[in-house]
Each structure stands twice: as C-alpha cells, then as structure tokens.
Design an enzyme around this catalytic site. Structure first.
Site, PDB file in Angstrom:
ATOM      1  NE  ARG A 109      26.265  31.368  36.257  1.00 16.01           N
ATOM      2  CZ  ARG A 109      26.594  31.427  35.029  1.00 16.01           C
ATOM      3  NH1 ARG A 109      27.559  30.663  34.585  1.00 16.01           N
ATOM      4  NH2 ARG A 109      26.433  32.164  34.314  1.00 16.01           N
ATOM      5  CG  MET A 158      13.233  29.686  33.940  1.00 10.15           C
ATOM      6  SD  MET A 158      13.413  28.689  32.433  1.00 10.15           S
ATOM      7  CE  MET A 158      13.320  29.800  31.327  1.00 10.15           C
ATOM      8  CG  LEU A 173      22.170  25.462  37.310  1.00 11.89           C
ATOM      9  CD1 LEU A 173      21.459  24.222  37.379  1.00 11.89           C
ATOM     10  CD2 LEU A 173      22.124  26.034  38.879  1.00 11.89           C
ATOM     11  CG  HIS A 216      15.487  23.664  26.051  1.00 12.78           C
ATOM     12  ND1 HIS A 216      15.538  24.921  26.745  1.00 12.78           N
ATOM     13  CD2 HIS A 216      15.493  23.982  24.556  1.00 12.78           C
ATOM     14  CE1 HIS A 216      15.593  25.866  25.881  1.00 12.78           C
ATOM     15  NE2 HIS A 216      15.718  25.349  24.742  1.00 12.78           N
ATOM     16  CG  LEU A 224      21.846  27.399  28.282  1.00  8.03           C
ATOM     17  CD1 LEU A 224      21.291  27.227  29.772  1.00  8.03           C
ATOM     18  CD2 LEU A 224      21.792  28.676  27.530  1.00  8.03           C
ATOM     19  CG  ASP A 225      18.769  25.092  27.495  1.00 11.51           C
ATOM     20  OD1 ASP A 225      18.342  24.510  28.549  1.00 11.51           O
ATOM     21  OD2 ASP A 225      18.530  26.501  26.773  1.00 11.51           O
ATOM     22  CD  GLU A 255       7.529  21.591  28.221  1.00 14.14           C
ATOM     23  OE1 GLU A 255       8.013  21.724  29.387  1.00 14.14           O
ATOM     24  OE2 GLU A 255       7.559  22.542  27.532  1.00 14.14           O
TER      25      GLU A 255
HETATM   26  C1  GAR Z   1       8.598  24.725  30.467  1.00 11.77           C
HETATM   27  O1  GAR Z   1       7.780  24.882  29.187  1.00 11.77           O
HETATM   28  C2  GAR Z   1       9.872  24.033  30.504  1.00 11.77           C
HETATM   29  O2  GAR Z   1      10.221  23.440  29.089  1.00 11.77           O
HETATM   30  C3  GAR Z   1      10.848  25.613  30.180  1.00 11.77           C
HETATM   31  O3  GAR Z   1      10.142  26.380  31.072  1.00 11.77           O
HETATM   32  C4  GAR Z   1       8.564  25.869  31.215  1.00 11.77           C
HETATM   33  C5  GAR Z   1       8.434  25.783  32.510  1.00 11.77           C
HETATM   34  O4  GAR Z   1       7.041  25.772  32.822  1.00 11.77           O
HETATM   35  N1  GAR Z   1      12.232  25.288  30.624  1.00 11.77           N
HETATM   36  C6  GAR Z   1      13.188  26.092  30.120  1.00 11.77           C
HETATM   37  O5  GAR Z   1      13.057  26.633  29.103  1.00 11.77           O
HETATM   38  C7  GAR Z   1      14.501  25.725  30.316  1.00 11.77           C
HETATM   39  N2  GAR Z   1      15.456  26.240  29.417  1.00 11.77           N
HETATM   40  P1  GAR Z   1       6.406  24.914  34.402  1.00 11.77           P
HETATM   41  O6  GAR Z   1       7.145  25.965  35.330  1.00 11.77           O
HETATM   42  O7  GAR Z   1       5.097  24.974  34.253  1.00 11.77           O
HETATM   43  O8  GAR Z   1       7.066  23.623  34.481  1.00 11.77           O
END
Ligand code: GAR
Length: 219
Positions: free
Chosen positions: A65, A90, A93, A109, A144-145, A174
């Site tokens: 990492r 995903m 970090l 998130h 995390l988150d 979102e």
């Molecule tokens: C989204 O729903 C975002 O909130 C989530 O991944 C998806 C990405 O969609 N993120 C996480 O889960 C981070 N912990 P996208 O690639 O279409 O933006």
C-alpha cells in the site's frame, strides 16, 4: 482557476456529474485529470473524450500500500491540484496519503454516515430495516468512510426495494450533492472548524428525495 483531480475505480458516473456541472455552471475550477487504479475503468473513456488528462496507477503493479499510495500521489501532484475528489475510488488510502491531502480530499459514500461505512451499504441498510438511506460527501480522514460531513442526501427506502433499486435511487441523489459540494469547495464557501463543516452562505447541506425519487427538495 482551481484545479481538481478526480480518482475513480470504475463507472465514473459521479466524476461525469462533476465534469458536466463544472462546465455548464462555469465554476472557477476545472477537472484537470482523472486517475484510476483499474486500467479497465469505464469512466476513463468519458474523461478522455472530454479532453481531460487520464492516467492509470494500477494497485496490482505495486508491492504494498505505501508504494501504491506514493505512486498515486506522484501522479496526482503532477497536476498541482487544489482539490482531490474520490468518486467511486475503491482503495483504502494510508495515513501518509490522507495527511498529504488534508483539507483538500473529498469522498462520497453511499450511506448516511456514520451508518454503514465500508462495502455493501445498500444490502446492510435493507437488512437493518432502515426506512431511509442516502449518501454522504465528506472530507477524508484516516478512518475509512469517516470525516467531517459536507452534505448528505436522504432518500426513502420503499417496501419493494432490493439492493439494485435502492442503489439507483441513492445514485440519483449522489449526482446532485457531489457537484454541489465540490462547487462550494472551489468557490471557497466551506468552513471546516472543529470537525464540523459549514456552508458560509447558509445553503442547505442536505437534500431530501421524494418517494418517486425524481423530485428532490432542499431546505
Ligand atoms: C457510488 O455509489 C459511490 O458512492 C460509491 O461507489 C459508487 C461509484 O459509482 N463509493 C463508495 O462506495 C466508496 N466507499 P460511480 O463510479 O458511477 O461514481
């Protein structure tokens, strides 16, 4: 003009929403680069087609990492960003990376944090019998988150929902809150004090979706 670097791992629909809003709303900022940890991330094609610099820093090509984080930071820092936006990125970090971008690293998130950090948020919300779900834009900390909340969207959980339908309803929200939060950042209208984020013009930092999902109200 502020410079934004966006990190993705896949589809990149939140990245698209931010790129579109920054162009259509004439922000004092532009997305200068989109970087993925996965070579096959679908979002890269959109960025490329919009004349944005793209790069891949493949986590599988790095021994551990810290090595990945360093390579990623090197790729990001070439663009001297004012803001780094995690949009469906995903990978976890490390502390050094997070410290390096402290106060200029945002994430979205798909849950109402602090509920359901981590993976499978929609499944867990359904299993818990939640009546509302949502998404959170927050400053990133080494947990995390977790981190100071910039904006949240609340959507209803409907009796017939499955993971897919709930995820789709949350995603609509979102795409509304992430561009708004990023815009506030680049316009300098966010204040982070003692772990709490305020919008200096008093704009509502939440959004409520109607059951139909299509009509959304703030304030
Ligand atoms: C989204 O729903 C975002 O909130 C989530 O991944 C998806 C990405 O969609 N993120 C996480 O889960 C981070 N912990 P996208 O690639 O279409 O933006």
């Amino acid at each position: 003009m502020k410079r934004i670097v966006i990190l993705i791992s896949g589809r990149g629909s939140n990245m698209e929403a931010i790129v579109q809003a920054s162009a259509h709303e004439a922000w004092p900022a532009r997305v200068v680069a989109v970087i993925s940890n996965r070579p096959q991330a679908a979002g890269l094609a959109f960025a490329q087609a919009h004349g944005i610099s793209v790069a891949v820093v493949d986590h599988q090509a790095h021994a551990d990492r810290p090595a990945f984080d360093q390579a990623l930071a090197d790729a990001i820092d070439q663009h001297q960003p004012h803001l780094v936006v995690l949009a469906g990125f995903m990978r976890v970090l490390g502390d050094a990376f997070v410290r390096h971008y402290e106060g200029r690293l945002l994430n979205i998130h798909p849950s109402l944090l602090p509920a359901f950090p981590g993976l499978h948020t929609h499944r867990r919300a359904l299993e818990a019998g939640c009546k509302v779900a949502g998404a959170t834009v927050h400053f990133v900390t080494s947990e995390l988150d977790h981190g100071p909340v910039v904006m949240q969207a609340v959507v209803p959980v409907l009796p017939k929902d499955d993971e897919r339908s709930l995820a789709a309803r949350v995603l609509v929200a979102e795409h509304l809150i992430y561009p708004r939060a990023v815009r506030w950042f680049v316009e300098g209208s966010l204040c982070l004090q003692a772990g709490v984020v305020r919008q200096l013009e008093g704009q509502p930092q939440f959004l409520l979706a109607q059951p139909s999902g299509s009509v959304l109200a703030t304030g």
